[in-house]
Scaffold this motif. Structure first.
Motif, PDB file in Angstrom:
ATOM      1  N   GLU A 226       0.835  -1.209   0.000  1.00 24.52           N
ATOM      2  CA  GLU A 226       0.000   0.000   0.000  1.00 24.52           C
ATOM      3  C   GLU A 226       0.866   1.254   0.000  1.00 24.52           C
ATOM      4  OE1 GLU A 226      -3.576   2.068   2.689  1.00 24.52           O
ATOM      5  OE2 GLU A 226      -3.020  -0.040   3.010  1.00 24.52           O
ATOM      6  N   HIS A 227       1.956   1.196   0.740  1.00 22.38           N
ATOM      7  CA  HIS A 227       2.890   2.331   0.774  1.00 22.38           C
ATOM      8  C   HIS A 227       3.539   2.541  -0.585  1.00 22.38           C
ATOM      9  CE1 HIS A 227       5.774   5.199   2.310  1.00 22.38           C
ATOM     10  NE2 HIS A 227       6.798   4.413   2.015  1.00 22.38           N
ATOM     11  N   TYR A 228       3.954   1.450  -1.231  1.00 20.88           N
ATOM     12  CA  TYR A 228       4.535   1.558  -2.568  1.00 20.88           C
ATOM     13  C   TYR A 228       3.537   2.188  -3.541  1.00 20.88           C
ATOM     14  CZ  TYR A 228       8.009  -1.838  -0.850  1.00 20.88           C
ATOM     15  OH  TYR A 228       8.973  -2.482  -0.132  1.00 20.88           O
ATOM     16  N   ALA A 229       2.273   1.775  -3.450  1.00 19.18           N
ATOM     17  CA  ALA A 229       1.250   2.320  -4.339  1.00 19.18           C
ATOM     18  C   ALA A 229       1.044   3.812  -4.093  1.00 19.18           C
ATOM     19  CB  ALA A 229      -0.059   1.559  -4.154  1.00 19.18           C
ATOM     20  N   ALA A 230       1.080   4.221  -2.827  1.00 16.29           N
ATOM     21  CA  ALA A 230       0.913   5.641  -2.506  1.00 16.29           C
ATOM     22  C   ALA A 230       2.071   6.467  -3.066  1.00 16.29           C
ATOM     23  CB  ALA A 230       0.818   5.822  -0.988  1.00 16.29           C
ATOM     24  N   LEU A 231       3.292   5.936  -2.934  1.00 16.12           N
ATOM     25  CA  LEU A 231       4.442   6.628  -3.515  1.00 16.12           C
ATOM     26  C   LEU A 231       4.331   6.680  -5.031  1.00 16.12           C
ATOM     27  CD1 LEU A 231       7.340   5.121  -1.361  1.00 16.12           C
ATOM     28  CD2 LEU A 231       6.503   7.469  -1.294  1.00 16.12           C
ATOM     29  N   GLY A 232       3.816   5.601  -5.609  1.00 17.39           N
ATOM     30  CA  GLY A 232       3.632   5.570  -7.046  1.00 17.39           C
ATOM     31  C   GLY A 232       2.654   6.626  -7.515  1.00 17.39           C
ATOM     32  N   LYS A 233       1.549   6.790  -6.812  1.00 25.94           N
ATOM     33  CA  LYS A 233       0.560   7.807  -7.172  1.00 25.94           C
ATOM     34  C   LYS A 233       1.166   9.208  -7.112  1.00 25.94           C
ATOM     35  CE  LYS A 233      -3.508   5.190  -5.688  1.00 25.94           C
ATOM     36  NZ  LYS A 233      -4.627   5.085  -4.705  1.00 25.94           N
ATOM     37  N   GLN A 234       1.948   9.444  -6.079  1.00 26.54           N
ATOM     38  CA  GLN A 234       2.580  10.751  -5.941  1.00 26.54           C
ATOM     39  C   GLN A 234       3.585  10.989  -7.065  1.00 26.54           C
ATOM     40  OE1 GLN A 234       4.639  11.289  -2.253  1.00 26.54           O
ATOM     41  NE2 GLN A 234       5.042  13.450  -2.580  1.00 26.54           N
ATOM     42  N   PHE A 235       4.378   9.976  -7.363  1.00 28.40           N
ATOM     43  CA  PHE A 235       5.376  10.108  -8.418  1.00 28.40           C
ATOM     44  C   PHE A 235       4.711  10.324  -9.775  1.00 28.40           C
ATOM     45  CE2 PHE A 235       7.995   8.149 -11.736  1.00 28.40           C
ATOM     46  CZ  PHE A 235       9.203   8.808 -11.565  1.00 28.40           C
ATOM     47  N   LEU A 236       3.705   9.536 -10.092  1.00 26.39           N
ATOM     48  CA  LEU A 236       3.054   9.630 -11.395  1.00 26.39           C
ATOM     49  C   LEU A 236       2.318  10.953 -11.565  1.00 26.39           C
ATOM     50  CD1 LEU A 236       1.601   6.014 -11.748  1.00 26.39           C
ATOM     51  CD2 LEU A 236       3.726   6.936 -12.682  1.00 26.39           C
ATOM     52  N   SER A 237       1.822  11.521 -10.460  1.00 27.07           N
ATOM     53  CA  SER A 237       1.112  12.800 -10.554  1.00 27.07           C
ATOM     54  C   SER A 237       2.029  13.930 -11.002  1.00 27.07           C
ATOM     55  CB  SER A 237       0.482  13.146  -9.200  1.00 27.07           C
ATOM     56  OG  SER A 237       1.486  13.484  -8.240  1.00 27.07           O
ATOM     57  N   GLN A 238       3.331  13.718 -10.891  1.00 27.46           N
ATOM     58  CA  GLN A 238       4.298  14.749 -11.260  1.00 27.46           C
ATOM     59  C   GLN A 238       4.845  14.579 -12.671  1.00 27.46           C
ATOM     60  OE1 GLN A 238       7.015  14.117  -8.044  1.00 27.46           O
ATOM     61  NE2 GLN A 238       5.715  15.086  -6.525  1.00 27.46           N
ATOM     62  N   LEU A 239       4.474  13.493 -13.337  1.00 26.37           N
ATOM     63  CA  LEU A 239       4.911  13.303 -14.717  1.00 26.37           C
ATOM     64  C   LEU A 239       3.979  14.065 -15.655  1.00 26.37           C
ATOM     65  CD1 LEU A 239       5.714   9.463 -14.787  1.00 26.37           C
ATOM     66  CD2 LEU A 239       7.270  11.367 -14.333  1.00 26.37           C
ATOM     67  N   PRO A 240       4.519  14.906 -16.516  1.00 24.97           N
ATOM     68  CA  PRO A 240       3.683  15.751 -17.379  1.00 24.97           C
ATOM     69  C   PRO A 240       3.181  15.025 -18.619  1.00 24.97           C
ATOM     70  CG  PRO A 240       5.984  16.278 -17.740  1.00 24.97           C
ATOM     71  CD  PRO A 240       5.955  15.238 -16.652  1.00 24.97           C
ATOM     72  N   VAL A 241       2.614  13.849 -18.443  1.00 22.72           N
ATOM     73  CA  VAL A 241       2.041  13.088 -19.552  1.00 22.72           C
ATOM     74  C   VAL A 241       0.714  12.494 -19.096  1.00 22.72           C
ATOM     75  CG1 VAL A 241       4.258  12.500 -20.594  1.00 22.72           C
ATOM     76  CG2 VAL A 241       3.251  10.954 -18.905  1.00 22.72           C
ATOM     77  N   ASP A 242      -0.097  12.108 -20.056  1.00 20.91           N
ATOM     78  CA  ASP A 242      -1.347  11.431 -19.762  1.00 20.91           C
ATOM     79  C   ASP A 242      -1.053  10.108 -19.067  1.00 20.91           C
ATOM     80  OD1 ASP A 242      -3.687   9.523 -20.448  1.00 20.91           O
ATOM     81  OD2 ASP A 242      -4.459  11.498 -21.018  1.00 20.91           O
ATOM     82  N   ARG A 243      -1.877   9.711 -18.110  1.00 17.63           N
ATOM     83  CA  ARG A 243      -1.633   8.482 -17.356  1.00 17.63           C
ATOM     84  C   ARG A 243      -1.581   7.260 -18.271  1.00 17.63           C
ATOM     85  NH1 ARG A 243      -2.847   8.456 -11.776  1.00 17.63           N
ATOM     86  NH2 ARG A 243      -2.512   6.204 -11.870  1.00 17.63           N
ATOM     87  N   ARG A 244      -2.332   7.282 -19.375  1.00 12.46           N
ATOM     88  CA  ARG A 244      -2.308   6.151 -20.301  1.00 12.46           C
ATOM     89  C   ARG A 244      -0.937   5.973 -20.933  1.00 12.46           C
ATOM     90  NH1 ARG A 244      -6.129   3.467 -22.684  1.00 12.46           N
ATOM     91  NH2 ARG A 244      -5.200   3.672 -24.768  1.00 12.46           N
ATOM     92  N   CYS A 245      -0.123   7.013 -20.849  1.00  8.90           N
ATOM     93  CA  CYS A 245       1.201   6.969 -21.468  1.00  8.90           C
ATOM     94  C   CYS A 245       2.290   6.599 -20.480  1.00  8.90           C
ATOM     95  CB  CYS A 245       1.504   8.312 -22.140  1.00  8.90           C
ATOM     96  SG  CYS A 245       0.318   8.713 -23.458  1.00  8.90           S
ATOM     97  N   VAL A 246       1.880   6.098 -19.331  1.00 11.80           N
ATOM     98  CA  VAL A 246       2.802   5.508 -18.364  1.00 11.80           C
ATOM     99  C   VAL A 246       2.567   4.000 -18.400  1.00 11.80           C
ATOM    100  CG1 VAL A 246       3.519   5.356 -15.959  1.00 11.80           C
ATOM    101  CG2 VAL A 246       2.769   7.556 -16.909  1.00 11.80           C
ATOM    102  N   LEU A 247       3.545   3.271 -18.882  1.00 11.77           N
ATOM    103  CA  LEU A 247       3.426   1.824 -19.063  1.00 11.77           C
ATOM    104  C   LEU A 247       4.246   1.112 -17.992  1.00 11.77           C
ATOM    105  CD1 LEU A 247       2.685   3.133 -21.824  1.00 11.77           C
ATOM    106  CD2 LEU A 247       3.624   1.104 -22.919  1.00 11.77           C
ATOM    107  N   LEU A 248       3.569   0.315 -17.195  1.00  9.40           N
ATOM    108  CA  LEU A 248       4.254  -0.449 -16.152  1.00  9.40           C
ATOM    109  C   LEU A 248       4.603  -1.838 -16.666  1.00  9.40           C
ATOM    110  CD1 LEU A 248       2.123   0.392 -12.971  1.00  9.40           C
ATOM    111  CD2 LEU A 248       4.087   1.629 -13.914  1.00  9.40           C
ATOM    112  N   THR A 249       5.734  -2.346 -16.215  1.00  8.62           N
ATOM    113  CA  THR A 249       6.140  -3.701 -16.538  1.00  8.62           C
ATOM    114  C   THR A 249       6.994  -4.239 -15.406  1.00  8.62           C
ATOM    115  OG1 THR A 249       7.106  -5.110 -18.268  1.00  8.62           O
ATOM    116  CG2 THR A 249       8.259  -3.052 -17.759  1.00  8.62           C
ATOM    117  N   ILE A 250       7.408  -5.481 -15.514  1.00  4.25           N
ATOM    118  CA  ILE A 250       8.377  -6.042 -14.576  1.00  4.25           C
ATOM    119  C   ILE A 250       9.225  -7.046 -15.340  1.00  4.25           C
ATOM    120  CG2 ILE A 250       6.717  -7.764 -13.711  1.00  4.25           C
ATOM    121  CD1 ILE A 250       8.244  -7.508 -10.972  1.00  4.25           C
ATOM    122  N   ALA A 251      10.513  -6.753 -15.440  1.00  2.00           N
ATOM    123  CA  ALA A 251      11.443  -7.657 -16.129  1.00  2.00           C
ATOM    124  C   ALA A 251      11.606  -8.918 -15.297  1.00  2.00           C
ATOM    125  CB  ALA A 251      12.785  -6.969 -16.337  1.00  2.00           C
ATOM    126  N   PRO A 252      11.434 -10.092 -15.893  1.00  2.00           N
ATOM    127  CA  PRO A 252      11.466 -11.331 -15.115  1.00  2.00           C
ATOM    128  C   PRO A 252      12.873 -11.749 -14.702  1.00  2.00           C
ATOM    129  CG  PRO A 252      11.193 -11.826 -17.433  1.00  2.00           C
ATOM    130  CD  PRO A 252      11.156 -10.318 -17.317  1.00  2.00           C
TER     131      PRO A 252
END
Length: 328
Positions: A226-252
């Protein structure tokens, strides 16, 4: 009599050998000369040499602007990749370069070693003020506010700039010496960063723990998701792009945090782009080997292509800067 006259000179030479010899031995076994120099070609610099006497140079190179043009290339990229060394090795492939070449799109891989996170990347973005239209973020503990040892040293220690400049100086000697006298230099694991794209080029033959298959790891630190998600929301709110243009992934890797990445992506209301591939391997248990990286990066870009093309075509301009992430 002549021999007696030479005694002071011989004494001085013996003393100098006693001083210089151990110093040269240390450079060869525990300094930059323990690593190969065959990665400088193609406008690359030594980002990391796996010995305690050198280690990571990459963080300081970016933070202090020590490498020509890397800040500009990162800032001007249309697609900016963020994350750790797992992201770097996963996308450092011919497949990535080929995909962005047609039609030409500027991209930059701006990940860092030691599982670096927003505690370093956020203030760095604030300095760079990137113009990216698309952000690809490897969510694997990226939304973490605990400073890594390397990131903390660069951001907090008074002698960090001097140490980074010293590492840069040694590269000036390392490249010509170890390129000319290859047999006199070591083969410790190292990687070089391409200035224009940020790609890493792995060199050396002593590669950590050997090959391992990828696998999902057990859920861990669930109380912090939950803490990671809250930090993520704060970080993403500062990116000057549409949220759809933030692509999450995880390298295996051999203990992929798939459940955690899925939970965080869901909390952020973002899609998680993870191609379902089998038969992938790592070269050390933690990073995809070259053949696997080629397959995985190709599959990711094919999966994400519609979204990336959409964002590149419909990007809205914004002069709003990326503010430094505040830590809680």
């Amino acid at each position: 009599m002549r021999i007696l006259a030479l005694r002071p000179v011989l004494y001085i030479l013996i003393v100098l050998c006693g001083i210089i010899g151990p110093f040269l031995f240390k450079l060869r076994t525990n300094g930059i000369f323990a690593c190969p120099a065959d990665g400088y070609a193609g406008n690359q610099y030594l980002a990391y040499c796996q010995v305690t006497g050198y280690g990571d140079y990459d963080h300081g190179a970016f933070w202090f602007g020590l490498e020509p043009d890397i800040e500009r290339f990162a800032a001007e990229a249309e697609v900016l990749f963020l994350g750790s060394s797992r992201m770097q090795f996963a996308f450092s492939s011919q497949a990535t370069d080929k995909w962005f070449a047609s039609p030409p799109v500027r991209y930059y891989l701006m990940g860092f070693s030691f599982t670096e996170n927003i505690s370093f990347s956020a203030p760095l973005l604030s300095k760079l003020r990137p113009q990216a239209k698309v952000y690809v973020i490897n969510v694997d503990r990226f939304f973490e506010d605990k400073e890594t040892a390397v990131g903390k040293a660069i951001l907090r220690e008074n002698d960090a700039l001097a140490r980074s400049k010293e590492k840069r100086f040694w590269q000036v000697l390392h490249e010509p010496f170890c390129t000319t006298l290859v047999m006199l230099c070591g083969k410790e694991a190292s990687f070089f960063r391409a200035r224009e794209t940020g790609m890493w080029n792995l060199k050396g033959i002593r590669l950590w723990n050997g090959s391992k298959d990828i696998a999902d790891g057990p859920a861990s630190d669930t109380d912090r998701w939950e803490h990671y998600a809250a930090l993520g929301k704060q970080f993403l709110s500062q990116l000057p792009v549409d949220r759809r243009c933030v692509l999450l992934t995880i390298a295996p890797y051999n203990a992929t945090k798939t459940a955690e990445a899925t939970a965080i992506a869901s909390a952020l209301n973002l899609d998680l782009f993870v191609p379902p591939l089998e038969g992938l391997h790592t070269f050390d248990g933690s990073h995809l080997d070259r053949p696997s990286a080629e397959r995985w990066s190709q599959a990711f870009l094919e999966m994400a292509e519609p979204r990336i093309r959409e964002c590149l075509g419909n990007a809205r301009t914004s002069s709003r800067p990326i503010d430094e992430l505040s830590h809680s």
